[in-house]
Design an enzyme around this catalytic site. Structure first.
Site, mmCIF file in Angstrom:
data_model
loop_
_atom_site.group_PDB
_atom_site.id
_atom_site.type_symbol
_atom_site.label_atom_id
_atom_site.label_comp_id
_atom_site.label_asym_id
_atom_site.label_seq_id
_atom_site.Cartn_x
_atom_site.Cartn_y
_atom_site.Cartn_z
ATOM 1 N N HIS A 1 0.840 -1.207 0.000
ATOM 2 C CA HIS A 1 0.000 0.000 0.000
ATOM 3 C C HIS A 1 0.869 1.249 0.000
ATOM 4 O O HIS A 1 0.631 2.202 -0.753
ATOM 5 C CB HIS A 1 -0.889 0.064 1.250
ATOM 6 C CG HIS A 1 -1.932 -0.980 1.362
ATOM 7 N ND1 HIS A 1 -2.118 -1.708 2.512
ATOM 8 C CD2 HIS A 1 -2.882 -1.414 0.484
ATOM 9 C CE1 HIS A 1 -3.125 -2.549 2.344
ATOM 10 N NE2 HIS A 1 -3.604 -2.388 1.119
ATOM 11 N N LYS B 1 -17.171 -5.976 7.996
ATOM 12 C CA LYS B 1 -15.849 -6.591 8.041
ATOM 13 C C LYS B 1 -15.317 -6.549 9.467
ATOM 14 O O LYS B 1 -15.365 -5.516 10.124
ATOM 15 C CB LYS B 1 -14.913 -5.825 7.097
ATOM 16 C CG LYS B 1 -13.674 -6.556 6.720
ATOM 17 C CD LYS B 1 -12.951 -5.805 5.611
ATOM 18 C CE LYS B 1 -11.791 -6.617 5.104
ATOM 19 N NZ LYS B 1 -11.060 -5.910 4.062
ATOM 20 N N ARG C 1 -2.471 -6.355 -7.756
ATOM 21 C CA ARG C 1 -1.411 -7.339 -7.531
ATOM 22 C C ARG C 1 -1.490 -8.478 -8.534
ATOM 23 O O ARG C 1 -0.491 -9.109 -8.837
ATOM 24 C CB ARG C 1 -1.530 -7.947 -6.128
ATOM 25 C CG ARG C 1 -1.314 -6.976 -5.006
ATOM 26 C CD ARG C 1 -1.695 -7.602 -3.705
ATOM 27 N NE ARG C 1 -3.141 -7.879 -3.740
ATOM 28 C CZ ARG C 1 -3.855 -8.323 -2.733
ATOM 29 N NH1 ARG C 1 -3.293 -8.589 -1.588
ATOM 30 N NH2 ARG C 1 -5.149 -8.525 -2.845
ATOM 31 N N SER D 1 -3.115 -7.340 3.539
ATOM 32 C CA SER D 1 -3.340 -7.110 4.973
ATOM 33 C C SER D 1 -3.717 -8.405 5.673
ATOM 34 O O SER D 1 -3.269 -8.678 6.787
ATOM 35 C CB SER D 1 -4.440 -6.063 5.174
ATOM 36 O OG SER D 1 -4.044 -4.817 4.664
#
Length: 160
Positions: A17, A41, A90, A128
């Site tokens: 990030h 979440k 990614r 993450s």
């Protein structure tokens, strides 16, 4: 150029990030890191903790601001006068998901553009979620996240 928003949960912010933030801060006049409040979440850190962590790691980038938000990204963009959504990629699977989101955001507001930036190869495996998993299993997260937040991650995991 324009003002852009880099949205995400950043739970926690990774070196991938941060690399995207540093590189795009050279492209846009202003970059806002939009930290999403997502009640669906389960996060390791509160949104306020994530905002403070990110502010700490980007403090030397004068054209980068950090702001928490909830609701539609388009609403934040309109409030901030931003015309560009920045998304880091990614892999192909990231592209498929982000392409759908870009199409939806374009439907909501055709005046907004989405810009994709590929991660550097050394970060293509990094997320993450993987950082949290490695830390929870007692592995070393050095090199995966900014040095200054490693103690926060360890402390938070040990308290759970």
């Amino acid at each position: 150029m324009k003002k852009a928003i880099f949205p995400g949960s950043f739970d926690p912010i990774t070196n991938g990030h941060l690399d995207i933030i540093k590189r795009t801060s050279k492209v846009f006049e202003e970059l806002i890191v939009g930290v999403l409040v997502n009640p669906e979440k389960v996060s390791l850190f509160t949104v306020d903790e994530r905002v403070e962590q990110i502010k700490n790691v980007v403090k030397n980038l004068p054209n980068v601001r950090v702001k928490k938000f909830s609701g539609l990204l388009i609403e934040l963009m309109n409030k901030e006068g931003a015309g560009v959504i920045l998304k880091g990629l990614r892999s192909i699977s990231d592209f498929e998901y982000e392409f759908q989101m870009a199409s939806l955001n374009n439907k909501l507001d055709p005046s907004k553009e989405t810009v994709f930036m590929m991660t550097k190869a050394k970060y293509c495996y990094l997320s993450s979620s993987s950082v949290k998993q490695v830390a929870m299993l007692g592995g070393c997260i050095k090199g995966l996240v900014p040095e200054q937040i490693i103690p926060d991650i360890i402390r938070k995991i040990n308290s759970k």
